[in-house]
Design a protein around this motif. Structure first.
Motif, PDB file in Angstrom:
ATOM      1  N   ILE A  25       0.809  -1.222   0.000  1.00 18.51           N
ATOM      2  CA  ILE A  25       0.000   0.000   0.000  1.00 18.51           C
ATOM      3  C   ILE A  25       0.841   1.271   0.000  1.00 18.51           C
ATOM      4  CG2 ILE A  25      -2.043  -1.087   0.978  1.00 18.51           C
ATOM      5  CD1 ILE A  25      -1.293   0.130   3.703  1.00 18.51           C
ATOM      6  N   GLY A  26       2.173   1.130   0.050  1.00 15.00           N
ATOM      7  CA  GLY A  26       3.003   2.327  -0.003  1.00 15.00           C
ATOM      8  C   GLY A  26       4.467   2.025   0.233  1.00 15.00           C
ATOM      9  N   GLU A  27       5.268   3.062   0.051  1.00 16.02           N
ATOM     10  CA  GLU A  27       6.696   2.993   0.353  1.00 16.02           C
ATOM     11  C   GLU A  27       7.154   4.392   0.713  1.00 16.02           C
ATOM     12  OE1 GLU A  27       9.067   2.996  -3.782  1.00 16.02           O
ATOM     13  OE2 GLU A  27       7.618   1.361  -3.632  1.00 16.02           O
ATOM     14  N   PHE A  28       8.171   4.461   1.585  1.00 18.00           N
ATOM     15  CA  PHE A  28       8.616   5.772   2.052  1.00 18.00           C
ATOM     16  C   PHE A  28      10.035   5.696   2.612  1.00 18.00           C
ATOM     17  CE2 PHE A  28       6.022   3.593   5.157  1.00 18.00           C
ATOM     18  CZ  PHE A  28       6.823   3.571   6.292  1.00 18.00           C
ATOM     19  N   TYR A  29      10.724   6.837   2.573  1.00 19.35           N
ATOM     20  CA  TYR A  29      12.027   6.976   3.213  1.00 19.35           C
ATOM     21  C   TYR A  29      11.789   7.383   4.654  1.00 19.35           C
ATOM     22  CZ  TYR A  29      14.067   6.934  -1.444  1.00 19.35           C
ATOM     23  OH  TYR A  29      14.437   6.568  -2.709  1.00 19.35           O
ATOM     24  N   LEU A  30      12.532   6.758   5.577  1.00 19.67           N
ATOM     25  CA  LEU A  30      12.359   7.114   6.982  1.00 19.67           C
ATOM     26  C   LEU A  30      12.993   8.461   7.306  1.00 19.67           C
ATOM     27  CD1 LEU A  30      12.746   3.781   8.960  1.00 19.67           C
ATOM     28  CD2 LEU A  30      10.698   5.111   8.499  1.00 19.67           C
ATOM     29  N   THR A  31      14.245   8.638   6.956  1.00 23.20           N
ATOM     30  CA  THR A  31      14.952   9.892   7.233  1.00 23.20           C
ATOM     31  C   THR A  31      15.909  10.190   6.078  1.00 23.20           C
ATOM     32  OG1 THR A  31      16.481   8.584   8.572  1.00 23.20           O
ATOM     33  CG2 THR A  31      14.830   9.853   9.765  1.00 23.20           C
ATOM     34  N   ALA A  89       1.522   3.781   9.307  1.00 21.53           N
ATOM     35  CA  ALA A  89       0.604   2.665   9.080  1.00 21.53           C
ATOM     36  C   ALA A  89      -0.735   2.894   9.786  1.00 21.53           C
ATOM     37  CB  ALA A  89       1.232   1.354   9.554  1.00 21.53           C
ATOM     38  N   ILE A  90      -0.699   3.396  11.006  1.00 18.32           N
ATOM     39  CA  ILE A  90      -1.939   3.654  11.752  1.00 18.32           C
ATOM     40  C   ILE A  90      -2.755   4.738  11.045  1.00 18.32           C
ATOM     41  CG2 ILE A  90      -2.919   4.464  13.950  1.00 18.32           C
ATOM     42  CD1 ILE A  90      -1.600   1.566  13.894  1.00 18.32           C
ATOM     43  N   LEU A  91      -2.086   5.743  10.506  1.00 17.76           N
ATOM     44  CA  LEU A  91      -2.809   6.794   9.789  1.00 17.76           C
ATOM     45  C   LEU A  91      -3.417   6.270   8.484  1.00 17.76           C
ATOM     46  CD1 LEU A  91      -0.462   9.842  10.462  1.00 17.76           C
ATOM     47  CD2 LEU A  91      -2.577   9.212  11.653  1.00 17.76           C
ATOM     48  N   PHE A  92      -2.809   5.258   7.868  1.00 18.41           N
ATOM     49  CA  PHE A  92      -3.343   4.611   6.661  1.00 18.41           C
ATOM     50  C   PHE A  92      -4.432   3.592   6.989  1.00 18.41           C
ATOM     51  CE2 PHE A  92       0.470   5.886   4.293  1.00 18.41           C
ATOM     52  CZ  PHE A  92       0.008   5.958   2.989  1.00 18.41           C
TER      53      PHE A  92
END
Length: 177
Positions: free
Chosen positions: A106-112, A168-171
């Motif tokens: 459902i998604g991908e993202f850079y942490l920092t 994840a909780i916000l999604f």
């Protein structure tokens, strides 16, 4: 204005089992040179696992970086050259003992992205059946299934500080009902 920095050279300061630390020399958009300290990380996955009664599986564990107990969704780094999907399936089973009948990215993202190239893939797992846990030898976890509303309140109250879990909780609401 051009915003891309051009890599001039790389000097590795440390090469480890999980991460590498390098110092890059870059050419800035204005032509000047600058140094960038970058942590190379293989990347990983996190899994928003939803039970039949719409609870979310979490793991409580001690984290060495901040030296605190954290409440997180199941997650882990890639082993060898495995795909993100296989990594997520493996981590879910290892950490919680559950296997998913439905497993979807459902998604991908850079942490920092300011100092690491770590990319995290987020999956939702449903139609869960329990098999058995198989955590890594140095991994001590407490698995809990928690109601979405309670987790959402914990995020709002800044009780959950793990970025991948907050995201994840916000999604999550979109995948619960």
């Amino acid at each position: 204005m051009k915003l891309i920095e051009e890599l001039v050279s790389t000097d590795y300061k440390f090469k480890g089992r999980i991460i590498n630390l390098k110092e890059d020399t870059v050419k800035l958009p204005d032509g000047n040179l600058a140094k960038r300290e970058v942590i190379e990380h293989p990347g990983g996955v996190c899994v928003l696992a939803i039970t039949k009664d719409n609870k979310i599986l979490t793991v409580k564990q001690f984290r060495a970086g901040p030296r605190v107990l954290t409440l997180e969704i199941p997650a882990g780094k890639f082993d060898r050259k495995e795909s993100p999907e296989l990594c997520g399936i493996r981590e879910l089973k290892e950490e919680t003992g559950y296997v998913a009948g439905e497993f979807k990215k459902i998604g991908e993202f850079y942490l920092t992205p300011g100092y690491t190239d770590e990319l995290i893939y987020l999956y939702v797992a449903k139609e869960l059946t329990f098999d058995k846990t198989n955590p890594d030898p140095d991994e001590f976890l407490q698995v809990q299934a928690i109601e979405y509303e309670k987790l959402y309140q914990m995020v709002k109250n800044n009780e959950i500080k793990d970025a991948k879990t907050v995201m994840a909780i916000l999604f999550a609401k979109e995948y619960l009902y």
